[in-house]
Design an enzyme around this catalytic site. Sequence first.
Site, PDB file in Angstrom:
ATOM      1  N   ASP A  64      -5.700  10.066   9.652  1.00  0.00           N
ATOM      2  CA  ASP A  64      -4.420   9.514  10.073  1.00  0.00           C
ATOM      3  C   ASP A  64      -3.924  10.170  11.346  1.00  0.00           C
ATOM      4  O   ASP A  64      -4.239  11.322  11.637  1.00  0.00           O
ATOM      5  CB  ASP A  64      -3.379   9.709   8.964  1.00  0.00           C
ATOM      6  CG  ASP A  64      -3.591   8.734   7.830  1.00  0.00           C
ATOM      7  OD1 ASP A  64      -3.431   7.517   8.077  1.00  0.00           O
ATOM      8  OD2 ASP A  64      -3.927   9.167   6.720  1.00  0.00           O
ATOM      9  N   TYR A  98     -10.784  -3.606   3.664  1.00  0.00           N
ATOM     10  CA  TYR A  98      -9.831  -3.194   4.695  1.00  0.00           C
ATOM     11  C   TYR A  98     -10.616  -3.012   5.981  1.00  0.00           C
ATOM     12  O   TYR A  98     -11.377  -2.056   6.115  1.00  0.00           O
ATOM     13  CB  TYR A  98      -9.183  -1.886   4.256  1.00  0.00           C
ATOM     14  CG  TYR A  98      -8.064  -1.343   5.119  1.00  0.00           C
ATOM     15  CD1 TYR A  98      -8.139  -1.323   6.512  1.00  0.00           C
ATOM     16  CD2 TYR A  98      -6.912  -0.820   4.534  1.00  0.00           C
ATOM     17  CE1 TYR A  98      -7.117  -0.811   7.287  1.00  0.00           C
ATOM     18  CE2 TYR A  98      -5.878  -0.294   5.297  1.00  0.00           C
ATOM     19  CZ  TYR A  98      -6.000  -0.300   6.674  1.00  0.00           C
ATOM     20  OH  TYR A  98      -4.975   0.227   7.435  1.00  0.00           O
ATOM     21  N   GLU A 124       0.882  -1.177   0.000  1.00  0.00           N
ATOM     22  CA  GLU A 124       0.000   0.000   0.000  1.00  0.00           C
ATOM     23  C   GLU A 124       0.909   1.213   0.000  1.00  0.00           C
ATOM     24  O   GLU A 124       1.728   1.385   0.895  1.00  0.00           O
ATOM     25  CB  GLU A 124      -0.890   0.016   1.244  1.00  0.00           C
ATOM     26  CG  GLU A 124      -2.129  -0.849   1.119  1.00  0.00           C
ATOM     27  CD  GLU A 124      -3.096  -0.669   2.286  1.00  0.00           C
ATOM     28  OE1 GLU A 124      -2.840   0.186   3.164  1.00  0.00           O
ATOM     29  OE2 GLU A 124      -4.098  -1.385   2.318  1.00  0.00           O
TER      30      GLU A 124
END
Lengths: 267, 406
Positions: A60, A175, A49
């Site tokens: 994030d 995911y 990734e």
Amino acid sequence: MNRLEEKFAALNAEGKKALIPYITGGDPKPEYTEGLMHALVEAGADMIELGMPFSDPMADGPVIQKACERALAAGASVQGVLDIVASFREKDSTTPVVLMGYLNPIEHMGYETFAAKAKASGVDGVLLVDLPPEEAEEVVPVFKESGIDTIFLVAPTTTRERAAKIAAHASGYLYYVSVKGVTGSATLDVAEVGGKLADLRELTDVPLAVGFGIRDGASAAAVSQVADGVIVGSVLVNCIAELAETPEKIAPALQERIKEMRLAMDA
Amino acid sequence: MTKANTYAELLQLPDTKGHFGPYGGRFVSETLSYALEELENTYNKLSKDPEFQAEFDKDLAHYVGRPSPLYHAERWSRMLGGAQIFLKREDLNHTGAHKVNNTIGQALLAKYTGKPRVIAETGAGQHGVATATVAARLGLECEIFMGADDVKRQSLNVYRMKLLGAKVHAVTSGSRTLKDAMNEALRDWVTNVDNTFYIIGTVAGPHPYPMLVRDFNSVIGREAREQSLTQNGRLPDALVACVGGGSNAMGLFYPFLQDESVAMYGVEAGGDGIETGRHAAPLCAGEPGVLHGNRTYLMQDNDGQIIETHSVSAGLDYPGVGPEHAYLKDIGRVNYVAANDDEVLAAFRELTRVEGIMPALESSHALAYGRKLAQTMSPDQHIIINLSGRGDKDIHTVAGIDGITV
């Protein structure tokens, strides 16, 4: 079969799980990224990734946010990341590469232009963190047309109803975000993750990969018991941060961590 | 379709997915989707609940001090020699700005949903203070995220928040201003979504925030419309409000949207001037994109990275804008213009000296454009300028520009 399907099928045949490292494209400088990708594969990574840096990575934590800041300061861009993948593909035609990032830079380039360029560069999948299934109807078909998988996130807070909607759009892999939080935050609870993945398996045949909270061989091995793939990011990006001033030391340091996880997962 | 029909339809927006035309939406990472769906359901239910509305109205009357006056600035109007200027006095609200209209509403939502902790982002600190205030009143735990540069230039508001019992986090990432504070608040919310209500301070962010923040602030426009009719026997010819995220402007404009005869002007922060690139005017000089959960006009570079903004006022220093404004721009219902820092400071000084009212630097953008607009109109015409906040918090900034330490 595309590269992602081939890789998951091959791993399945060997009774192995996918080890999927994440690094931010262009971190600490664009010229190092391709070398780091090859080093990761050599150490046992099954697919990569690659982050497309964004100025405002809301989902994030501080580790990946700083990686974005380093990469952008060093001149990284979406086009630059695509160029890195194209260059990587000249030497590696089998390892799947998934680009991960935020919507705005892609929207700015134009979805069709981006999809065509990504395909030409040898990209296999795209994960856009801030693209929920409700807003995906215009985007997913464009990627599909170019033969690029759209990878979606499923979270601990995702209801079964939403999970079904997400599964309907998903290709490549799903995911599963193991914890409520940003990247690099808490430690995950494997039993709880296992339960959620069992529910997801009823909804889809797409491989299930787990990320957030995996930091060493032990946690990678534990997650690989319940998932098809193990995604590791902040631990590696932290390594890059610590060694940014001595870039020749980054690849060996990443390889050490990947080898530890590979060994633990295959044991 | 006639214009009036089109304008009436504006009142039905957003659609069920939170879209205003191509703008708005809910572009968030999956972890937050459930919380936003839950908030949307709660709000849809409570906004039609007479008991909830009665509690909201009661708080606005007895805690905030509404209705705020519609003040005829006679001396200033005469001096400018054009249209009659009326100031909607949101500066007289408890905590000194329109922000409290929204925080009262959202804190009630937090109370009804049983969340013990609230968080907020803030630029100038007005929204942070308004959030800390309602949190103190309801006994909620409160944490405020504020860009490190803003913490420095708005130290008075930081101390106010601390006195009110809030914990203030100075955000050192990115450009250290409002957008980075919002990133950090979103990160906190993702992590603590079970027990935390995120009180967003403007008409931006993921659906349903742009809608509910507009609804809570539209008390400004409802009152102003009513006051115009009773005090003047007529509607105004024009409305002027400053636009950062755009909550005070949306609050004023929304109840007038279908009044075709009423022109509207949203004033963005021109900073050093649009032509210099050092500004915070995405509607005047940006392009559409996706940030903080919604599609809207943004200040961005050729790679789609968000760029730094510049403005003398911390509250307008934001690279995006509410999605409803983006749509109102595209369809031409509202005119979006910019006022530069020097014009803003001149308007601040002028209103202070001529009317004895010290406006916030944010509101001074509306005053700077409004005074120019008035001069192009005749004395029998009316303009309402939203005086969205008072200027006490900006004394240090203005004194600094004058070379004085206070």
